[in-house]
Design a protein around this motif. Structure first.
Motif, mmCIF file in Angstrom:
data_model
loop_
_atom_site.group_PDB
_atom_site.id
_atom_site.type_symbol
_atom_site.label_atom_id
_atom_site.label_comp_id
_atom_site.label_asym_id
_atom_site.label_seq_id
_atom_site.Cartn_x
_atom_site.Cartn_y
_atom_site.Cartn_z
ATOM 1 N N GLU A 48 58.092 45.211 37.016
ATOM 2 C CA GLU A 48 56.799 44.772 37.536
ATOM 3 C C GLU A 48 56.999 43.946 38.806
ATOM 4 O OE1 GLU A 48 52.945 43.550 34.990
ATOM 5 O OE2 GLU A 48 54.646 42.192 34.766
ATOM 6 N N ASP A 49 56.215 44.229 39.844
ATOM 7 C CA ASP A 49 56.347 43.475 41.083
ATOM 8 C C ASP A 49 55.521 42.194 41.034
ATOM 9 O OD1 ASP A 49 53.738 44.297 41.504
ATOM 10 O OD2 ASP A 49 54.233 45.683 43.119
ATOM 11 N N ALA A 50 55.737 41.327 42.030
ATOM 12 C CA ALA A 50 55.096 40.010 42.041
ATOM 13 C C ALA A 50 53.568 40.066 42.008
ATOM 14 C CB ALA A 50 55.587 39.203 43.230
ATOM 15 N N PRO A 51 52.882 40.936 42.741
ATOM 16 C CA PRO A 51 51.422 40.950 42.649
ATOM 17 C C PRO A 51 50.889 41.512 41.327
ATOM 18 C CG PRO A 51 52.150 41.986 44.699
ATOM 19 C CD PRO A 51 53.368 41.766 43.846
ATOM 20 N N THR A 52 51.641 42.399 40.690
ATOM 21 C CA THR A 52 51.174 43.052 39.472
ATOM 22 C C THR A 52 51.232 42.129 38.258
ATOM 23 O OG1 THR A 52 51.920 45.165 40.361
ATOM 24 C CG2 THR A 52 51.460 45.092 38.011
ATOM 25 N N ALA A 53 52.264 41.304 38.148
ATOM 26 C CA ALA A 53 52.434 40.441 36.972
ATOM 27 C C ALA A 53 51.271 39.465 36.778
ATOM 28 C CB ALA A 53 53.768 39.698 37.036
ATOM 29 N N PRO A 54 50.850 38.708 37.799
ATOM 30 C CA PRO A 54 49.719 37.799 37.563
ATOM 31 C C PRO A 54 48.414 38.552 37.284
ATOM 32 C CG PRO A 54 50.459 37.654 39.839
ATOM 33 C CD PRO A 54 51.431 38.514 39.105
ATOM 34 N N ARG A 55 48.248 39.694 37.931
ATOM 35 C CA ARG A 55 47.041 40.491 37.681
ATOM 36 C C ARG A 55 46.991 40.934 36.221
ATOM 37 N NH1 ARG A 55 45.380 46.417 40.043
ATOM 38 N NH2 ARG A 55 43.345 46.451 39.042
ATOM 39 N N ARG A 56 48.123 41.422 35.693
ATOM 40 C CA ARG A 56 48.189 41.862 34.297
ATOM 41 C C ARG A 56 47.951 40.686 33.349
ATOM 42 N NH1 ARG A 56 51.743 40.896 31.062
ATOM 43 N NH2 ARG A 56 53.361 40.583 32.615
ATOM 44 N N GLU A 57 48.581 39.541 33.614
ATOM 45 C CA GLU A 57 48.409 38.363 32.748
ATOM 46 C C GLU A 57 46.943 37.958 32.662
ATOM 47 O OE1 GLU A 57 50.236 36.568 30.611
ATOM 48 O OE2 GLU A 57 51.849 37.985 30.922
ATOM 49 N N LEU A 58 46.249 37.919 33.795
ATOM 50 C CA LEU A 58 44.837 37.526 33.784
ATOM 51 C C LEU A 58 43.975 38.570 33.086
ATOM 52 C CD1 LEU A 58 44.485 35.917 37.300
ATOM 53 C CD2 LEU A 58 44.324 34.769 35.086
ATOM 54 N N LEU A 59 44.313 39.841 33.238
ATOM 55 C CA LEU A 59 43.575 40.888 32.524
ATOM 56 C C LEU A 59 43.768 40.746 31.019
ATOM 57 C CD1 LEU A 59 44.108 44.068 34.723
ATOM 58 C CD2 LEU A 59 41.917 43.162 33.938
ATOM 59 N N GLU A 60 45.015 40.517 30.586
ATOM 60 C CA GLU A 60 45.307 40.393 29.156
ATOM 61 C C GLU A 60 44.657 39.156 28.548
ATOM 62 O OE1 GLU A 60 49.761 42.430 29.224
ATOM 63 O OE2 GLU A 60 49.557 40.316 28.729
ATOM 64 N N GLU A 61 44.795 38.015 29.214
ATOM 65 C CA GLU A 61 44.359 36.757 28.625
ATOM 66 C C GLU A 61 42.880 36.459 28.834
ATOM 67 O OE1 GLU A 61 46.903 33.389 29.163
ATOM 68 O OE2 GLU A 61 48.708 34.595 28.985
ATOM 69 N N LEU A 62 42.330 36.871 29.992
ATOM 70 C CA LEU A 62 40.958 36.469 30.323
ATOM 71 C C LEU A 62 40.038 37.623 30.691
ATOM 72 C CD1 LEU A 62 41.852 33.329 32.429
ATOM 73 C CD2 LEU A 62 41.102 33.404 30.061
ATOM 74 N N GLY A 63 40.553 38.852 30.648
ATOM 75 C CA GLY A 63 39.723 39.987 31.013
ATOM 76 C C GLY A 63 39.287 39.957 32.468
ATOM 77 N N PHE A 64 40.016 39.248 33.308
ATOM 78 C CA PHE A 64 39.649 39.083 34.714
ATOM 79 C C PHE A 64 40.611 39.872 35.596
ATOM 80 C CE2 PHE A 64 39.758 36.917 38.813
ATOM 81 C CZ PHE A 64 38.403 36.930 39.129
#
Length: 173
Positions: A48-64
């Protein structure tokens, strides 16, 4: 440390601060040990690249989904950690990345009211960023030097509130 770490993989952990109208959000969990406040964070997955990891985390945890923001989260702080853990002969290596994103008017409404990937559905609370900068958050390593930890959070939560551009602060000391 005497262990050769030059060939050990470096794990990457991302932590994301979302800021809207001078407030930041925290996840408020009730645990057996007491109240726990944290920012969404987690390990980057293999490949996973640097921009993808935070995007995935926010989708998983907050649906954002940060893909809808006018600007992506900005890297505000990076810290390398190398620790020899009890019972292990090789050092654990990790790079911690703290990113901040400013949510324009209306975007904060897309953040879930509860944590989405936890069975407890812990509530999401919005707190003044300056107050959040002074809290001890549960996803911090207690072995960190407090002045480095506080400065990283202060920069991301206070200075990063109105402006999400700027240089990365590096705490590899």
């Amino acid at each position: 440390m005497t262990a050769d770490t030059s060939t050990r993989p470096v794990r990457v952990r991302v932590c994301v601060v979302l800021v809207h109208d001078g407030r930041s959000f925290l996840i408020r969990r009730q645990r057996p040990a007491g109240l726990q406040l944290s920012l969404p964070d987690g390990p980057a997955e293999h490949g996973e690249d640097a921009p993808t990891a935070p995007r995935r985390e926010l989708l998983e945890e907050l649906g954002f989904d940060t893909a809808h923001l006018p600007a992506p989260p900005v890297l505000r702080f990076a810290r390398d950690q190398e620790t020899l853990r009890p019972g292990e002969s090789a050092a654990f290596r990790c790079r911690h990345l703290l990113l901040a994103a400013h949510l324009p008017t209306g975007f904060h409404l897309a953040v879930a009211a509860t944590e989405q990937d936890d069975p407890d559905q812990a509530p999401v609370i919005w707190v003044p960023a300056a107050a959040a900068a002074c809290l001890r958050l549960s996803n911090e390593d207690p072995a960190d030097r407090p002045e480095v930890r506080h400065e990283a959070r202060r920069q991301a939560l206070v200075a990063g509130c109105a402006e999400t551009t700027g240089a990365v602060q590096n705490a590899n000391r």
